[in-house]
Design an enzyme around this catalytic site. Structure first.
Site, PDB file in Angstrom:
ATOM      1  N   SER A  76       0.852  -1.201   0.000  1.00 44.42           N
ATOM      2  CA  SER A  76       0.000   0.000   0.000  1.00 44.42           C
ATOM      3  C   SER A  76       0.885   1.247   0.000  1.00 44.42           C
ATOM      4  O   SER A  76       2.097   1.170   0.216  1.00 44.42           O
ATOM      5  CB  SER A  76      -0.891   0.005   1.247  1.00 44.42           C
ATOM      6  OG  SER A  76      -0.091   0.253   2.399  1.00 44.42           O
ATOM      7  N   ASP A 112      -1.430  -1.668  -3.875  1.00 45.60           N
ATOM      8  CA  ASP A 112      -2.790  -1.701  -3.319  1.00 45.60           C
ATOM      9  C   ASP A 112      -3.294  -0.265  -3.123  1.00 45.60           C
ATOM     10  O   ASP A 112      -2.581   0.577  -2.568  1.00 45.60           O
ATOM     11  CB  ASP A 112      -2.721  -2.437  -1.966  1.00 45.60           C
ATOM     12  CG  ASP A 112      -4.077  -2.729  -1.370  1.00 45.60           C
ATOM     13  OD1 ASP A 112      -5.041  -2.890  -2.139  1.00 45.60           O
ATOM     14  OD2 ASP A 112      -4.162  -2.830  -0.127  1.00 45.60           O
ATOM     15  N   HIS A 149     -12.129  -6.814  -2.049  1.00 41.78           N
ATOM     16  CA  HIS A 149     -11.409  -6.151  -0.949  1.00 41.78           C
ATOM     17  C   HIS A 149     -12.133  -6.459   0.360  1.00 41.78           C
ATOM     18  O   HIS A 149     -13.242  -6.974   0.364  1.00 41.78           O
ATOM     19  CB  HIS A 149     -11.383  -4.638  -1.191  1.00 41.78           C
ATOM     20  CG  HIS A 149     -10.394  -4.234  -2.236  1.00 41.78           C
ATOM     21  ND1 HIS A 149      -9.272  -3.494  -1.954  1.00 41.78           N
ATOM     22  CD2 HIS A 149     -10.337  -4.501  -3.567  1.00 41.78           C
ATOM     23  CE1 HIS A 149      -8.575  -3.318  -3.062  1.00 41.78           C
ATOM     24  NE2 HIS A 149      -9.204  -3.906  -4.062  1.00 41.78           N
ATOM     25  N   SER A 185     -10.951  -9.965   5.073  1.00 43.16           N
ATOM     26  CA  SER A 185     -10.523 -10.596   6.329  1.00 43.16           C
ATOM     27  C   SER A 185     -11.714 -11.190   7.067  1.00 43.16           C
ATOM     28  O   SER A 185     -12.840 -10.699   6.959  1.00 43.16           O
ATOM     29  CB  SER A 185      -9.820  -9.570   7.227  1.00 43.16           C
ATOM     30  OG  SER A 185      -8.479  -9.394   6.807  1.00 43.16           O
ATOM     31  N   ASN A 211      -8.441  -9.933  -1.089  1.00 43.29           N
ATOM     32  CA  ASN A 211      -7.500  -9.090  -0.325  1.00 43.29           C
ATOM     33  C   ASN A 211      -7.628  -9.301   1.179  1.00 43.29           C
ATOM     34  O   ASN A 211      -8.712  -9.123   1.753  1.00 43.29           O
ATOM     35  CB  ASN A 211      -7.788  -7.612  -0.611  1.00 43.29           C
ATOM     36  CG  ASN A 211      -7.339  -7.190  -1.991  1.00 43.29           C
ATOM     37  OD1 ASN A 211      -7.019  -8.018  -2.830  1.00 43.29           O
ATOM     38  ND2 ASN A 211      -7.306  -5.891  -2.221  1.00 43.29           N
TER      39      ASN A 211
HETATM   40  P1  13P Z   1      -9.198  -6.316   5.183  1.00 44.43           P
HETATM   41  O1  13P Z   1      -9.170  -5.053   5.991  1.00 44.43           O
HETATM   42  O2  13P Z   1     -10.507  -7.009   5.317  1.00 44.43           O
HETATM   43  O3  13P Z   1      -8.052  -7.213   5.476  1.00 44.43           O
HETATM   44  O4  13P Z   1      -9.067  -5.886   3.622  1.00 44.43           O
HETATM   45  C1  13P Z   1      -7.804  -5.632   3.077  1.00 44.43           C
HETATM   46  C2  13P Z   1      -7.875  -4.990   1.742  1.00 44.43           C
HETATM   47  O5  13P Z   1      -8.909  -4.899   1.104  1.00 44.43           O
HETATM   48  C3  13P Z   1      -6.617  -4.467   1.185  1.00 44.43           C
HETATM   49  O6  13P Z   1      -6.815  -3.806  -0.025  1.00 44.43           O
HETATM   50  O1  G3H Z   2      -7.102  -1.696   2.378  1.00 43.73           O
HETATM   51  C1  G3H Z   2      -6.060  -1.252   2.873  1.00 43.73           C
HETATM   52  C2  G3H Z   2      -5.033  -2.169   3.390  1.00 43.73           C
HETATM   53  O2  G3H Z   2      -5.503  -2.815   4.552  1.00 43.73           O
HETATM   54  C3  G3H Z   2      -3.745  -1.440   3.608  1.00 43.73           C
HETATM   55  O3  G3H Z   2      -3.781  -0.623   4.731  1.00 43.73           O
HETATM   56  O4  G3H Z   2      -3.094   1.592   3.850  1.00 43.73           O
HETATM   57  O5  G3H Z   2      -2.910   1.049   6.297  1.00 43.73           O
HETATM   58  O6  G3H Z   2      -1.350   0.003   4.643  1.00 43.73           O
HETATM   59  P1  G3H Z   2      -2.723   0.580   4.887  1.00 43.73           P
HETATM   60 ZN    ZN Z   3      -8.730  -2.787  -0.066  1.00 40.32          ZN
END
Ligand code: 13P
Ligand code: G3H
Ligand code: ZN
Length: 319
Positions: free
Chosen positions: A48, A81, A210, A213, A254
Site C-alpha cells: 500500500s 494496493d 477487498h 478478512s 484481499n
Molecule cells: P481487510 O481489511 O478485510 O483485510 O481488507 C484488506 C484490503 O482490502 C486491502 O486492499
Molecule cells: O485496504 C487497505 C489495506 O488494509 C492497507 O492498509 O493503507 O494502512 O497500509 P494501509
Molecule cells: Zn482494499
C-alpha cells in the site's frame, strides 16, 4: 519467481482465488513466503501507499527480491494496493510491480473513468495490468435500509460500461464487504446475487474482493485477554465463502487485517508472558511461523493450495 498478475488470474479464473496479502516488513514477508510454500500456493504480495512510506519504498522491494532468492520455488505477483494516480505512475516506472490498483472509486463515475483510463494507458505500455474500483466499500450495518445499503454496492450495468471505457484488466467491486476489523455486526456477508450479475455482464473479467478478512472471534478474544481493547462481536467474511465467490469470477481476495491481528496477538501474548524480554527477535521468531500457519489456512479456503506446480508450469511455458 515473480510472474504477471494476469497469468495468475488466467490460471485461477472460475476455479479458485489467489490470496493478496499486504506486507510492511521482513517478518511478514518471511511468514508469507513460508506459508505459501507450505501450502504449495501461488500468491500476490500487496504494497500500500502507507507501506511504501513506512520505511522507504525501496525497502520492501529489497525484501521481496531477497525472499525470491530464499524461496526459489515461490510463484507470486507484486501489486500496488489502493494507489492514487501518481503512486501508480511511480510503480509503473519502477519496473518492479506486476500490477497496480488505481483507486478513484470515491470520485464521480466520469472522473473515475478518466483517471483509470490514463493509468491503463501508461501501465499497458509497459506490460503492467491495472485493477480499478467501482462502487464503495464501507461499514455496512444491519440497521441501514436496504436501499441505502445497496447504494454502495457496484452496479453490474455500470461495471460493464466502466470496464469497456477504461480498458482495466480486473475490477474491484463493492459486494458487501468492508475494510478493517469492524465489518458486520450481524449475519451479513458477500452479496452473491450482485457478484453473479457482475459476472454475467463481464464474463471472463477477473473480479477482486477487498475487505476479505474474517476477523476471527478467538483471535480478537486472545488479543483482548492479553490487554487489547478491540471491539468484540464484529464479524468478518466467512472464509467458507471465498471458494463460492471464486466460482463467480472473484480471482483476487484481499486480506490484510487478519494478518495484523496475528501480529498483535503474538506480540501482546509474548510481552505479557515475558515482561523482562527486550529482544525484538524473540517475538519475531514466534510471529513468522504463526503467520505462515495462518497463510496455509487461507490458501486452503481460497482453493489456491496445491496449485503451485501447475502455475509454475504455465509460467515457464510462456517464457
Ligand atoms: P481487510 O481489511 O478485510 O483485510 O481488507 C484488506 C484490503 O482490502 C486491502 O486492499
Ligand atoms: O485496504 C487497505 C489495506 O488494509 C492497507 O492498509 O493503507 O494502512 O497500509 P494501509
Ligand atoms: Zn482494499
Amino acid at each position: 519467481m515473480i510472474v504477471t498478475t494476469k497469468l495468475l488470474f488466467e490460471h485461477a479464473y472460475g476455479k479458485y482465488a489467489v490470496g493478496a496479502y499486504n506486507i510492511n516488513n521482513a517478518e511478514q514477508a518471511m511468514g508469507l513466503f513460508k506459508g505459501n510454500i507450505d501450502a504449495k500456493s501461488p500468491f500476490i504480495i500487496q504494497i500500500s501507499k502507507g507501506a511504501r512510506a513506512y520505511t522507504d519504498k525501496r525497502m520492501l522491494e529489497g525484501i521481496i527480491r531477497a525472499c525470491d532468492e530464499i524461496f526459489p520455488e515461490a510463484v507470486f505477483a507484486v501489486h500496488l494496493d489502493h494507489g492514487d494516480e501518481q503512486t501508480c505512475y511511480d510503480c509503473i516506472d519502477s519496473g518492479f510491480y506486476s500490477s497496480v490498483m488505481i483507486d478513484a472509486s470515491h470520485d464521480p463515475f466520469e472522473e473515475n473513468v478518466a483517471i483509470t483510463k490514463r493509468v491503463v494507458e501508461r501501465a499497458h505500455a509497459k506490460g503492467i495490468s491495472v485493477e480499478a474500483e467501482l462502487g464503495q466499500l464501507g461499514g455496512v450495518e444491519e440497521d441501514i435500509q436496504v436501499d441505502e445499503k445497496n447504494a454502495h454496492l457496484t452496479d453490474p450495468d455500470e461495471a460493464k460500461i466502466f470496464v469497456e471505457q477504461t480498458g482495466c484488466d480486473s475490477l474491484a467491486c463493492a459486494i458487501g464487504t468492508s475494510h478493517g476489523a469492524y465489518k458486520f455486526t450481524g449475519g451479513q456477508g458477500i452479496h452473491f446475487d450482485v457478484v453473479g450479475e457482475i459476472q454475467k455482464q463481464l464474463p471472463g473479467v477477473p473480479l477482486v474482493m477487498h475487505g476479505s478478512s474474517s476477523v476471527p472471534e478467538d483471535e480478537v478474544a486472545r488479543i483482548n485477554a492479553a490487554g487489547g481493547k478491540l471491539k468484540e462481536g464484529a464479524k468478518g467474511v466467512d472464509i467458507k465463502q471465498y471458494l463460492p465467490a471464486a466460482k463467480l469470477g472473484v480471482c483476487k481476495v484481499n486480506i490484510d487485517t487478519d494478518g495484523r491481528l496475528v501480529w498483535t496477538r503474538v506480540l501482546r501474548e509474548f510481552f505479557l508472558a515475558k515482561p523482562e524480554d527486550f529482544d525484538l527477535r524473540s517475538s519475531g521468531k514466534i510471529f513468522i511461523p504463526e503467520y505462515a500457519k495462518f497463510i496455509v489456512s487461507r490458501s486452503e479456503a481460497l482453493g489456491s493450495a496445491g496449485q503451485l506446480d501447475s502455475v509454475r508450469e504455465l509460467a515457464l511455458s510462456k517464457k
